[in-house]
Design a protein around this motif. Structure first.
Motif, PDB file in Angstrom:
ATOM      1  N   UNK A  37     -53.810  99.473  40.317  1.00 51.94           N
ATOM      2  CA  UNK A  37     -55.153  99.042  39.947  1.00 51.94           C
ATOM      3  C   UNK A  37     -55.323  98.679  38.479  1.00 51.94           C
ATOM      4  N   UNK A  38     -54.948  99.556  37.552  1.00 49.03           N
ATOM      5  CA  UNK A  38     -55.204  99.217  36.137  1.00 49.03           C
ATOM      6  C   UNK A  38     -54.234  98.166  35.582  1.00 49.03           C
ATOM      7  N   UNK A  39     -53.189  97.831  36.310  1.00 45.03           N
ATOM      8  CA  UNK A  39     -52.178  96.944  35.739  1.00 45.03           C
ATOM      9  C   UNK A  39     -52.731  95.561  35.384  1.00 45.03           C
ATOM     10  N   UNK A  40     -53.595  95.048  36.278  1.00 47.65           N
ATOM     11  CA  UNK A  40     -54.175  93.727  36.028  1.00 47.65           C
ATOM     12  C   UNK A  40     -54.939  93.710  34.713  1.00 47.65           C
ATOM     13  N   UNK A  41     -55.727  94.772  34.496  1.00 51.24           N
ATOM     14  CA  UNK A  41     -56.511  94.890  33.267  1.00 51.24           C
ATOM     15  C   UNK A  41     -55.619  94.950  32.035  1.00 51.24           C
ATOM     16  N   UNK A  42     -54.584  95.733  32.095  1.00 48.24           N
ATOM     17  CA  UNK A  42     -53.675  95.875  30.955  1.00 48.24           C
ATOM     18  C   UNK A  42     -53.026  94.532  30.636  1.00 48.24           C
ATOM     19  N   UNK A  43     -52.589  93.844  31.691  1.00 43.92           N
ATOM     20  CA  UNK A  43     -51.907  92.565  31.503  1.00 43.92           C
ATOM     21  C   UNK A  43     -52.842  91.546  30.845  1.00 43.92           C
ATOM     22  N   UNK A  78     -45.757  90.548  24.359  1.00 42.04           N
ATOM     23  CA  UNK A  78     -44.854  90.008  25.377  1.00 42.04           C
ATOM     24  C   UNK A  78     -44.176  91.168  26.133  1.00 42.04           C
ATOM     25  N   UNK A  79     -43.765  92.182  25.371  1.00 43.32           N
ATOM     26  CA  UNK A  79     -43.120  93.331  26.012  1.00 43.32           C
ATOM     27  C   UNK A  79     -44.090  94.024  26.968  1.00 43.32           C
ATOM     28  N   UNK A  80     -45.354  94.175  26.510  1.00 45.57           N
ATOM     29  CA  UNK A  80     -46.345  94.819  27.391  1.00 45.57           C
ATOM     30  C   UNK A  80     -46.458  94.037  28.703  1.00 45.57           C
ATOM     31  N   UNK A  81     -46.570  92.716  28.578  1.00 41.63           N
ATOM     32  CA  UNK A  81     -46.739  91.897  29.781  1.00 41.63           C
ATOM     33  C   UNK A  81     -45.521  91.995  30.693  1.00 41.63           C
ATOM     34  N   UNK A  82     -44.338  91.927  30.095  1.00 42.70           N
ATOM     35  CA  UNK A  82     -43.120  92.007  30.913  1.00 42.70           C
ATOM     36  C   UNK A  82     -42.986  93.337  31.631  1.00 42.70           C
ATOM     37  N   UNK A  94     -42.939  94.213  35.591  1.00 42.04           N
ATOM     38  CA  UNK A  94     -41.861  94.964  36.228  1.00 42.04           C
ATOM     39  C   UNK A  94     -42.444  96.107  37.064  1.00 42.04           C
ATOM     40  N   UNK A  95     -43.439  96.777  36.477  1.00 38.87           N
ATOM     41  CA  UNK A  95     -44.083  97.888  37.176  1.00 38.87           C
ATOM     42  C   UNK A  95     -44.788  97.385  38.439  1.00 38.87           C
ATOM     43  N   UNK A  96     -45.418  96.209  38.328  1.00 33.46           N
ATOM     44  CA  UNK A  96     -46.124  95.659  39.485  1.00 33.46           C
ATOM     45  C   UNK A  96     -45.130  95.364  40.616  1.00 33.46           C
ATOM     46  N   UNK A  97     -43.987  94.785  40.253  1.00 37.50           N
ATOM     47  CA  UNK A  97     -42.987  94.493  41.285  1.00 37.50           C
ATOM     48  C   UNK A  97     -42.481  95.771  41.947  1.00 37.50           C
ATOM     49  N   UNK A  98     -42.274  96.784  41.103  1.00 39.68           N
ATOM     50  CA  UNK A  98     -41.792  98.059  41.638  1.00 39.68           C
ATOM     51  C   UNK A  98     -42.806  98.637  42.614  1.00 39.68           C
ATOM     52  N   UNK A  99     -44.069  98.630  42.189  1.00 42.11           N
ATOM     53  CA  UNK A  99     -45.121  99.186  43.023  1.00 42.11           C
ATOM     54  C   UNK A  99     -45.268  98.378  44.313  1.00 42.11           C
ATOM     55  N   UNK A 100     -45.153  97.053  44.185  1.00 39.23           N
ATOM     56  CA  UNK A 100     -45.249  96.219  45.383  1.00 39.23           C
ATOM     57  C   UNK A 100     -44.162  96.584  46.379  1.00 39.23           C
ATOM     58  N   UNK A 101     -42.949  96.814  45.873  1.00 41.50           N
ATOM     59  CA  UNK A 101     -41.907  97.133  46.830  1.00 41.50           C
ATOM     60  C   UNK A 101     -42.071  98.547  47.367  1.00 41.50           C
ATOM     61  N   UNK A 102     -42.727  99.418  46.591  1.00 40.28           N
ATOM     62  CA  UNK A 102     -43.009 100.753  47.107  1.00 40.28           C
ATOM     63  C   UNK A 102     -44.058 100.705  48.199  1.00 40.28           C
ATOM     64  N   UNK A 103     -44.999  99.803  48.052  1.00 37.32           N
ATOM     65  CA  UNK A 103     -46.038  99.675  49.068  1.00 37.32           C
ATOM     66  C   UNK A 103     -45.454  99.118  50.358  1.00 37.32           C
TER      67      UNK A 103
END
Ligand SMILES: Nc1ncnc2c1ncn2[C@@H]1O[C@H](COP(=O)(O)OP(=O)(O)O)[C@@H](O)[C@H]1O
Ligand SMILES: [Mg+2]
Length: 348
Positions: free
Chosen positions: A137-143, A163-167, A171-180
């Motif tokens: 949930x908060x990832x979109x806001x942070x990005x 740039x590092x924050x966005x990357x 990465x976290x979003x992809x990880x979470x997506x695959x966890x879901x």
């Protein structure tokens, strides 16, 4: 009273004397060994159960060292010629008394273990999903905030940070997506399991040309109903682990076997199926580390530094969606994963 207790236990209990001869056993043991106490009494136990030499040595050692032990998955041959896989525990009571508790590891037991495993996996999955949603949930806001901030920064050194924050967020979003896990409803379309395996094979050949892939297909297997791309994913996750394990361990001639078989009247979970498709994925790698065996299919369990530990958990949930399951047997030099998929027609 103790005798009465023993007689009503459902666990097989045997009592041996100092010479490892049977002095007593309870009815559960008689049933398990398929022979009565009166016929066995006074006879040396190791010679009565096949695989004797090893059993005898272990029992003698427990007696001599006065040290209890548990042996898992021992194979015994009964007087009837039947093979039995059991766990047994030996407790020396005195210099000439050994107590033996034997627990069968047969089909029935496997079924209840599967059920327990499946419920545990379900619980973990629900937990992981809940956590994944909360993280996502908060990832979109942070990005978004990092992007805006980056636009207002003139110093390229500082932009590097955004740039590092966005990357990292990506990465976290992809990880979470695959966890879901797969979030779409799975399809049920007729598909040929060998097409799935051939696809995986061609992908692996490109990734690791050194691994020899042996095919052992049962051409009489009918089409099954399922989701082709999901099944490719499941098989790939399992097979890729095998290939990785073999290459990382530097196995001299790494070999992967893809085998299919039809299993008739096969019980999965609590349900009996008329026809089940079995896909075995076998490798001659180092085997699964003992520390991972119990939790192998849980998310985030990995034996590799750079592993996500999601491969098997995703594969297992794909199989569950097909009313099937994955089971695994492993020893150094031989690891086998079996994907079991029921083949009844679905009416949906
Ligand atoms: N065929 C195999 N041989 C040896 N170890 C294996 C095999 N398959 C799986 N494993 C172990 O199980 C772990 C979990 O696998 P997986 O869920 O795919 O996560 P990951 O591959 O990201 O580590 C692997 O890290 C590895 O240690
Ligand atoms: Mg993996």
């Amino acid at each position: 009273m103790y005798q009465r207790l023993m007689e009503h236990l459902t666990t097989a209990v045997l009592l041996l004397d100092g010479e490892l001869r049977l002095s007593w056993m309870n009815p559960a043991a008689e049933a398990l060994l398929a022979i009565s106490l009166s016929r066995l009494k006074g006879l040396p136990l190791p010679s009565l159960v096949g695989g004797g030499a090893e059993v005898g040595e272990l029992l003698a050692k427990a007696r001599d060292e006065f040290h209890p032990f548990t042996q898992r998955e021992a194979r015994l041959t009964l007087v009837t010629g039947e093979m039995l896989t059991v766990d047994y525990t030996v407790s020396p009571l005195s210099a000439d008394e050994l107590l033996l508790e034997v627990e069968p590891r047969d089909r029935l037991l496997r079924i209840s273990r599967e059920e327990a495993l499946q419920t545990r996996q379900e619980t973990i999955k629900v937990l992981a999903r809940g956590l994944a949603h909360e993280v996502k949930n908060p990832l979109g806001g942070i990005r978004g905030a990092a992007q805006l901030l980056g636009r207002d920064l003139d110093d390229p050194g500082l932009q590097e940070f955004t740039r590092i924050i966005i990357e990292e967020v990506d990465r976290l979003r992809d990880l979470v997506d695959s966890m879901l896990g797969p979030n779409r409803v799975i399809r049920h379309e007729p598909l040929n399991i060998h097409k799935v395996l051939e696809r995986v094979r061609s992908l692996l050949i490109v990734e690791q040309p050194k691994v020899w892939i042996e095919r052992d297909y049962d051409p009489s297997l009918p089409d099954l109903s399922g989701d082709e791309s999901q099944l490719i994913q499941a098989v790939l996750n399992v097979a890729r682990n095998a290939v990785e394990a073999m290459t990382e361990a530097g196995v001299a001639s790494p070999q992967l076997t893809l085998r299919t078989r039809a299993r008739r009247q096969f019980t999965l979970g609590a349900e009996r199926h008329r026809l089940v498709c079995e896909v075995a994925i076998i490798d001659n790698g180092p085997g699964i580390p003992a520390s991972l065996r119990e939790t192998l299919f849980y998310p985030m369990v990995s034996g590799r530094a750079e592993g996500s530990g999601l491969g098997l958990s995703i594969a297992q949930s794909i199989l569950h969606q097909h009313q099937g399951l994955i089971e695994c047997e492993s020893e150094p030099g031989h690891t086998q994963f079996r994907l079991l998929i029921p083949m009844e027609k679905r009416h949906d």
